[in-house]
Scaffold this motif. Structure first.
Motif, PDB file in Angstrom:
ATOM      1  N   ALA A  45      29.682  45.514  45.669  1.00 44.98           N
ATOM      2  CA  ALA A  45      29.643  44.123  44.819  1.00 44.98           C
ATOM      3  C   ALA A  45      30.485  44.341  43.538  1.00 44.98           C
ATOM      4  N   ARG A  46      30.809  45.745  43.064  1.00 40.89           N
ATOM      5  CA  ARG A  46      31.601  45.870  41.800  1.00 40.89           C
ATOM      6  C   ARG A  46      33.020  46.026  42.215  1.00 40.89           C
ATOM      7  N   GLN A  47      33.366  46.344  43.369  1.00 37.90           N
ATOM      8  CA  GLN A  47      34.759  45.987  44.271  1.00 37.90           C
ATOM      9  C   GLN A  47      35.047  44.780  44.352  1.00 37.90           C
ATOM     10  N   ILE A  48      34.117  44.025  44.794  1.00 37.93           N
ATOM     11  CA  ILE A  48      34.473  42.455  45.121  1.00 37.93           C
ATOM     12  C   ILE A  48      34.603  41.990  43.921  1.00 37.93           C
ATOM     13  N   TYR A  49      33.778  41.852  42.855  1.00 39.29           N
ATOM     14  CA  TYR A  49      33.663  41.511  41.619  1.00 39.29           C
ATOM     15  C   TYR A  49      34.970  41.697  41.001  1.00 39.29           C
ATOM     16  N   GLN A  50      35.572  42.852  40.805  1.00 39.40           N
ATOM     17  CA  GLN A  50      36.890  43.077  40.370  1.00 39.40           C
ATOM     18  C   GLN A  50      38.068  42.266  41.039  1.00 39.40           C
ATOM     19  N   TRP A  51      37.845  42.357  42.556  1.00 40.03           N
ATOM     20  CA  TRP A  51      39.091  41.491  43.079  1.00 40.03           C
ATOM     21  C   TRP A  51      38.838  40.018  42.638  1.00 40.03           C
ATOM     22  N   ILE A  52      37.755  39.469  42.312  1.00 40.55           N
ATOM     23  CA  ILE A  52      37.626  38.085  42.052  1.00 40.55           C
ATOM     24  C   ILE A  52      37.956  37.780  40.619  1.00 40.55           C
ATOM     25  N   HIS A  53      37.714  38.620  39.899  1.00 41.42           N
ATOM     26  CA  HIS A  53      37.815  38.450  38.250  1.00 41.42           C
ATOM     27  C   HIS A  53      39.140  39.179  37.549  1.00 41.42           C
ATOM     28  N   GLU A  54      39.510  40.325  38.381  1.00 38.30           N
ATOM     29  CA  GLU A  54      40.816  40.859  37.673  1.00 38.30           C
ATOM     30  C   GLU A  54      41.964  40.835  38.371  1.00 38.30           C
ATOM     31  N   LYS A  55      41.839  40.807  39.801  1.00 42.03           N
ATOM     32  CA  LYS A  55      43.034  40.756  40.717  1.00 42.03           C
ATOM     33  C   LYS A  55      43.360  39.253  41.208  1.00 42.03           C
ATOM     34  N   LEU A  56      42.314  38.382  41.166  1.00 44.90           N
ATOM     35  CA  LEU A  56      42.485  37.275  41.345  1.00 44.90           C
ATOM     36  C   LEU A  56      43.027  36.905  42.795  1.00 44.90           C
ATOM     37  N   SER A  67      36.569  47.471  54.241  1.00 42.37           N
ATOM     38  CA  SER A  67      36.970  47.416  55.786  1.00 42.37           C
ATOM     39  C   SER A  67      37.166  46.086  56.259  1.00 42.37           C
ATOM     40  N   LYS A  68      37.802  46.158  57.347  1.00 49.63           N
ATOM     41  CA  LYS A  68      38.100  44.935  58.011  1.00 49.63           C
ATOM     42  C   LYS A  68      36.695  44.070  58.453  1.00 49.63           C
ATOM     43  N   GLU A  69      35.843  44.990  58.955  1.00 46.73           N
ATOM     44  CA  GLU A  69      34.569  44.532  59.323  1.00 46.73           C
ATOM     45  C   GLU A  69      33.767  43.837  58.347  1.00 46.73           C
ATOM     46  N   LEU A  70      33.794  44.466  57.066  1.00 43.58           N
ATOM     47  CA  LEU A  70      33.232  43.806  55.844  1.00 43.58           C
ATOM     48  C   LEU A  70      33.858  42.529  55.208  1.00 43.58           C
ATOM     49  N   ARG A  71      35.303  42.743  55.344  1.00 40.15           N
ATOM     50  CA  ARG A  71      35.759  41.546  55.000  1.00 40.15           C
ATOM     51  C   ARG A  71      35.476  40.340  56.270  1.00 40.15           C
ATOM     52  N   LYS A  72      35.458  40.486  57.348  1.00 39.96           N
ATOM     53  CA  LYS A  72      35.080  39.515  58.239  1.00 39.96           C
ATOM     54  C   LYS A  72      33.607  38.992  58.028  1.00 39.96           C
ATOM     55  N   THR A  73      32.798  39.931  57.821  1.00 38.75           N
ATOM     56  CA  THR A  73      31.342  39.598  57.434  1.00 38.75           C
ATOM     57  C   THR A  73      31.221  38.681  56.176  1.00 38.75           C
ATOM     58  N   LEU A  74      31.989  38.920  55.190  1.00 37.53           N
ATOM     59  CA  LEU A  74      32.199  38.176  54.073  1.00 37.53           C
ATOM     60  C   LEU A  74      32.412  36.959  54.077  1.00 37.53           C
ATOM     61  N   SER A  75      33.429  36.890  54.932  1.00 42.10           N
ATOM     62  CA  SER A  75      34.330  35.559  55.034  1.00 42.10           C
ATOM     63  C   SER A  75      33.369  34.499  55.832  1.00 42.10           C
ATOM     64  N   GLU A  76      32.514  35.062  56.680  1.00 41.47           N
ATOM     65  CA  GLU A  76      31.527  34.428  57.682  1.00 41.47           C
ATOM     66  C   GLU A  76      30.497  33.691  56.774  1.00 41.47           C
ATOM     67  N   THR A  77      29.950  34.510  55.820  1.00 37.57           N
ATOM     68  CA  THR A  77      28.842  34.125  54.892  1.00 37.57           C
ATOM     69  C   THR A  77      29.200  33.065  53.734  1.00 37.57           C
ATOM     70  N   TYR A  78      30.312  33.583  53.094  1.00 35.15           N
ATOM     71  CA  TYR A  78      30.652  33.584  51.612  1.00 35.15           C
ATOM     72  C   TYR A  78      31.980  32.520  51.591  1.00 35.15           C
ATOM     73  N   GLU A  79      32.037  31.738  50.658  1.00 34.75           N
ATOM     74  CA  GLU A  79      33.447  30.931  50.169  1.00 34.75           C
ATOM     75  C   GLU A  79      33.966  31.614  49.028  1.00 34.75           C
ATOM     76  N   LEU A  80      35.052  31.782  49.123  1.00 40.80           N
ATOM     77  CA  LEU A  80      35.778  32.055  47.713  1.00 40.80           C
ATOM     78  C   LEU A  80      36.721  31.031  47.454  1.00 40.80           C
ATOM     79  N   ILE A  81      36.134  30.190  46.547  1.00 38.49           N
ATOM     80  CA  ILE A  81      37.024  28.814  46.260  1.00 38.49           C
ATOM     81  C   ILE A  81      37.879  28.971  45.168  1.00 38.49           C
ATOM     82  N   THR A  82      39.016  28.455  45.321  1.00 42.16           N
ATOM     83  CA  THR A  82      40.166  28.492  44.291  1.00 42.16           C
ATOM     84  C   THR A  82      40.624  27.159  43.879  1.00 42.16           C
ATOM     85  N   LEU A  83      40.852  26.893  42.691  1.00 40.86           N
ATOM     86  CA  LEU A  83      41.507  25.630  42.228  1.00 40.86           C
ATOM     87  C   LEU A  83      43.136  25.544  42.533  1.00 40.86           C
ATOM     88  N   GLN A  84      43.610  24.283  42.713  1.00 40.22           N
ATOM     89  CA  GLN A  84      44.864  24.155  42.918  1.00 40.22           C
ATOM     90  C   GLN A  84      45.456  23.548  41.456  1.00 40.22           C
TER      91      GLN A  84
END
Length: 205
Positions: A45-56, A67-84
């Protein structure tokens, strides 16, 4: 702020905007709980949180220490929204920057970045439209369309910083909408920007 897991928290109209779970609106504590509920390691969670809030990161594929497997699992369940960013107007007088952002559902909002002697302040929106009916304000002419989510409020700060290169030290909620009419979301947003693993902006600011 309430520590109730975000899965039980209503992000206003978020459910109608996104089919997947809005991961950017989680606090770190809630994200840790959420991952454990999904059978995943809580320390991620801390790694993901830092990717979202610090590394954008604007996609889970950017999170290269997962891992690629974890990234795939996350993308299937969660939405990482961004503004344009649709438009930026820069004042020739004092370099104030006015941003027009497009939300995931196509609506637009405004944010304004201002430079002062003490640093940079940003004025963000908290709703699409407004139902307060103040005669002096154009934001209320079309009435209220919907509340913004915590993630949509947060992105106004994150993407303004990224585009301008200016570190935001102060936030005011005087853009489109009435923040007290979107109270729970505003509290969630304040917790997100205050977190030491996020923007770490002091509550007094």
């Amino acid at each position: 702020p309430d520590s109730t897991p975000a899965t039980a928290f209503s992000f206003s109209n978020a459910e109608s905007i996104m089919k997947k779970i809005d991961i950017k609106s989680f606090t770190l504590e809630e994200l840790t709980h959420e991952l454990k509920e999904q059978g995943l390691a809580g320390f991620r969670a801390r790694q993901i949180y830092q990717w979202i809030h610090e590394k954008l990161a604007d996609s889970f594929d950017d999170m290269t220490n997962l891992s690629k497997e974890l990234r795939k699992t996350l993308s299937e369940t969660y939405e990482l929204i961004t503004l344009q960013i649709v438009d930026v107007r820069i004042s020739e007088v004092d370099q104030t920057r006015k941003y027009l952002f497009q939300l995931p559902d196509g609506h637009v909002i405004e944010s304004v970045l201002m430079k002062y002697q003490y640093g940079y302040s940003i004025c963000i929106s908290s709703q699409v439209g407004c139902r307060m009916g103040c005669a002096f304000c154009a934001s209320t002419l079309g009435g209220k369309v919907r509340d913004l989510t915590p993630a949509e409020m947060l992105d106004q700060v994150l993407f303004t910083q990224m585009d301008s290169g200016a570190p935001v030290s102060n936030i005011v909620l005087m853009g489109i909408g009435e923040p007290l009419d979107n109270f729970d979301t505003v509290l969630r947003f304040l917790e997100l920007v205050n977190h030491p693993d996020g923007l770490n902006i002091g509550m007094r600011h």
